[in-house]
Design a protein around this motif. Structure first.
Motif, PDB file in Angstrom:
ATOM      1  N   THR A 167       0.895  -1.155  -0.193  1.00  0.00           N
ATOM      2  CA  THR A 167      -0.066  -0.078  -0.095  1.00  0.00           C
ATOM      3  C   THR A 167       0.834   1.384   0.131  1.00  0.00           C
ATOM      4  O   THR A 167       0.773   2.208  -0.887  1.00  0.00           O
ATOM      5  CB  THR A 167      -0.827  -0.048   1.143  1.00  0.00           C
ATOM      6  OG1 THR A 167      -1.641  -1.139   1.178  1.00  0.00           O
ATOM      7  CG2 THR A 167      -1.781   1.176   1.128  1.00  0.00           C
ATOM      8  N   LEU A 168       1.732   1.329   0.745  1.00  0.00           N
ATOM      9  CA  LEU A 168       2.597   2.499   0.944  1.00  0.00           C
ATOM     10  C   LEU A 168       4.044   2.697   0.321  1.00  0.00           C
ATOM     11  O   LEU A 168       4.745   3.561   0.335  1.00  0.00           O
ATOM     12  CB  LEU A 168       2.980   2.875   2.503  1.00  0.00           C
ATOM     13  CG  LEU A 168       1.707   2.974   3.410  1.00  0.00           C
ATOM     14  CD1 LEU A 168       1.931   3.123   4.780  1.00  0.00           C
ATOM     15  CD2 LEU A 168       0.616   4.068   2.889  1.00  0.00           C
ATOM     16  N   GLY A 169       4.216   1.373  -0.428  1.00  0.00           N
ATOM     17  CA  GLY A 169       5.256   1.346  -1.238  1.00  0.00           C
ATOM     18  C   GLY A 169       6.812   1.391  -0.739  1.00  0.00           C
ATOM     19  O   GLY A 169       7.800   1.683  -1.221  1.00  0.00           O
ATOM     20  N   PHE A 170       6.987   0.992   0.543  1.00  0.00           N
ATOM     21  CA  PHE A 170       8.285   0.851   1.352  1.00  0.00           C
ATOM     22  C   PHE A 170       8.903  -0.359   1.158  1.00  0.00           C
ATOM     23  O   PHE A 170       8.435  -1.550   1.578  1.00  0.00           O
ATOM     24  CB  PHE A 170       8.210   1.227   2.889  1.00  0.00           C
ATOM     25  CG  PHE A 170       7.535   2.518   3.153  1.00  0.00           C
ATOM     26  CD1 PHE A 170       8.249   3.809   2.673  1.00  0.00           C
ATOM     27  CD2 PHE A 170       6.523   2.536   3.900  1.00  0.00           C
ATOM     28  CE1 PHE A 170       7.634   4.980   3.027  1.00  0.00           C
ATOM     29  CE2 PHE A 170       5.898   4.169   4.241  1.00  0.00           C
ATOM     30  CZ  PHE A 170       6.677   4.948   3.843  1.00  0.00           C
ATOM     31  N   LYS A 171       9.937  -0.610   0.363  1.00  0.00           N
ATOM     32  CA  LYS A 171      10.603  -1.783  -0.051  1.00  0.00           C
ATOM     33  C   LYS A 171      11.145  -2.410   1.182  1.00  0.00           C
ATOM     34  O   LYS A 171      11.111  -3.741   1.623  1.00  0.00           O
ATOM     35  CB  LYS A 171      11.630  -1.496  -1.005  1.00  0.00           C
ATOM     36  CG  LYS A 171      11.080  -1.400  -2.512  1.00  0.00           C
ATOM     37  CD  LYS A 171      12.200  -1.157  -3.495  1.00  0.00           C
ATOM     38  CE  LYS A 171      11.654  -0.855  -4.808  1.00  0.00           C
ATOM     39  NZ  LYS A 171      12.686  -0.676  -5.772  1.00  0.00           N
ATOM     40  N   ARG A 172      11.578  -1.669   2.006  1.00  0.00           N
ATOM     41  CA  ARG A 172      12.065  -2.148   3.283  1.00  0.00           C
ATOM     42  C   ARG A 172      11.800  -1.150   4.513  1.00  0.00           C
ATOM     43  O   ARG A 172      11.987   0.202   4.240  1.00  0.00           O
ATOM     44  CB  ARG A 172      13.518  -2.513   3.370  1.00  0.00           C
ATOM     45  CG  ARG A 172      14.149  -3.685   2.162  1.00  0.00           C
ATOM     46  CD  ARG A 172      15.387  -3.696   2.326  1.00  0.00           C
ATOM     47  NE  ARG A 172      16.091  -4.356   3.614  1.00  0.00           N
ATOM     48  CZ  ARG A 172      16.948  -3.817   4.400  1.00  0.00           C
ATOM     49  NH1 ARG A 172      17.501  -2.422   4.278  1.00  0.00           N
ATOM     50  NH2 ARG A 172      17.281  -4.539   5.507  1.00  0.00           N
ATOM     51  N   PHE A 173      11.700  -1.629   5.663  1.00  0.00           N
ATOM     52  CA  PHE A 173      11.193  -0.489   6.735  1.00  0.00           C
ATOM     53  C   PHE A 173      11.718  -0.987   7.881  1.00  0.00           C
ATOM     54  O   PHE A 173      11.653  -2.082   8.077  1.00  0.00           O
ATOM     55  CB  PHE A 173       9.749  -0.514   6.582  1.00  0.00           C
ATOM     56  CG  PHE A 173       8.838  -1.470   6.671  1.00  0.00           C
ATOM     57  CD1 PHE A 173       8.353  -2.258   7.788  1.00  0.00           C
ATOM     58  CD2 PHE A 173       8.569  -2.239   5.442  1.00  0.00           C
ATOM     59  CE1 PHE A 173       7.723  -3.198   7.843  1.00  0.00           C
ATOM     60  CE2 PHE A 173       7.785  -3.648   5.464  1.00  0.00           C
ATOM     61  CZ  PHE A 173       7.441  -3.987   6.756  1.00  0.00           C
ATOM     62  N   GLY A 174      11.584  -0.386   8.989  1.00  0.00           N
ATOM     63  CA  GLY A 174      11.715  -0.714  10.415  1.00  0.00           C
ATOM     64  C   GLY A 174      10.504  -0.962  11.243  1.00  0.00           C
ATOM     65  O   GLY A 174       9.419  -0.317  10.887  1.00  0.00           O
TER      66      GLY A 174
END
Length: 385
Positions: A167-174
């Motif tokens: 949905t938000l398009g973050f390939k990698r996140f914490g």
């Protein structure tokens, strides 16, 4: 699946009137002999809190605090998922999924979020900023609608991974969390590790190691003693929420005083308050969280992570481990504090382990500066370059 829609929360005036009328008609039990909190919530304390909730508490002020943050709703896997999405103020903000637990809500994070999104305004470095996504857990708060399916940690982890990636398009996140939020982060660190920059928790979910029972180290012996006390004296709420959630939901959905008694007792017992809950939380803080459960009608559905936890295998599959880089902030009044020797059997890449001088289970509310500092310090080397 739908697309995110901006959202502003407004409780109808009729619901505020209904709450006040119910508080006026509340029936209280008598107080058992002995110390006021020995057998549960103090009757005298709750009378005073209910009086304030009825005549002194201003929900509109708390509603405005929530609405000061950008909020969205989207349909995801049979629930209307509600989340705050607050852009970071810095050169390269790191996307961070921030997850609450029970009996908390997104109201836990209203002081923490600005310290993460705009660290320069709070004595930090803008280079450490985060773009924060803070959802209401499915079945909690505004991530609830009557009749929806119920969710356990396994489904919540998948829903949140999809929210961040698809949905938000973050390939990698914490990810960061305490209570069920920390447990969900742990699940994500095992099954969605490829999407994570790292995970930071202030409640460490570990399995009981039967080998430790046979020949514990002194540190492990302390943990086992604390664990046995917890299991014997503090888990009554888990048994009823984990076996008869529907039955309990009748009383707490119908009685605001009953709801307050159930929740406030945990804020006192699990925080670093020395027995005086208002030395750590204001009445407005507690009642904002309480009111959110009341107005959304979500207390019953909030029990289901307990039900599924009791009726399913351990959330980390057999033979699997949490492989994502891990940071842990150990607050002294957290309900359980496993030693590192136990944690390392589940978490294979612990990068940071901080023993905090003060604070308890509700770290984001109790010690927002200390928690924000530790989150920034953990992610800084992971995000550099």
């Amino acid at each position: 699946m739908g697309t995110p829609e901006p959202f502003t929360y407004h409780v109808p005036d009729s619901d505020l009137t209904d709450l006040r009328e119910r508080l006026k008609r509340a029936r209280f039990p008598d107080q058992a002999h002995g110390e006021p909190w020995a057998y549960g919530t103090s009757v005298d304390y709750l009378r005073k809190l209910a009086d304030y909730w009825r005549d002194g508490f201003d929900w509109r002020v708390q509603e405005a605090r929530l609405n000061a943050f950008p909020q969205f709703r989207i349909e995801r896997q049979d629930t209307d998922l509600h989340y705050l999405h607050v852009p970071g103020k810095g050169p390269h903000p790191t996307p961070l999924l921030l997850m609450h637990g029970w009996p908390g809500s997104v109201f836990e994070f209203l002081d923490l979020i600005p310290r993460l999104t705009d660290p320069a305004a709070h004595g930090g470095d803008a280079a450490d900023s985060f773009t924060v996504v803070a959802p209401s857990l499915p079945g909690y708060g505004l991530s609830f609608r009557p009749g929806q399916k119920r969710f356990g940690v396994e489904e919540i982890a998948d829903i949140f991974a999809d929210l961040m990636s698809e949905t938000l398009g973050f390939k990698r996140f914490g990810v960061q969390g305490g209570d069920w939020g920390g447990i969900t982060a742990t699940r994500m660190g095992a099954v969605h590790a490829d999407r994570l920059i790292g995970l930071h928790v202030n409640l460490l979910a570990v399995r009981r190691d039967r080998d430790m029972d046979k020949n514990p180290t002194p540190e492990e012996r302390v943990f086992l003693d604390d664990l046995n006390h917890w299991l014997n004296e503090e888990t009554g709420y888990q048994w009823i929420q984990g076996t008869r959630p529907q039955t309990l939901s009748f009383g707490l959905t119908d009685s605001p005083v009953g709801l307050a008694a159930w929740i406030v007792e945990k804020f006192r017992a699990w925080s670093d308050c020395g027995g005086d809950v208002e030395s750590v939380f204001t009445r407005d803080q507690m009642l904002a969280n309480n009111s959110f459960y009341w107005f959304t009608g979500a207390i019953g559905s909030s029990f289901y992570p307990y039900y599924f936890r009791r009726h399913r295998p351990w959330m980390i599959p057999e033979g699997a481990a949490v492989t994502a880089p891990t940071g842990y902030a150990e607050f002294p009044r957290e309900i359980l504090r496993p030693p590192r020797s136990v944690a390392e059997k589940t978490f294979t890449d612990i990068r940071r382990w901080t023993v905090m001088p003060k604070g308890g289970h509700f770290a984001a509310m109790e010690q927002p500066d200390a928690l924000a500092d530790d989150v920034r310090a953990f992610f800084r080397p992971l995000c550099s370059g």
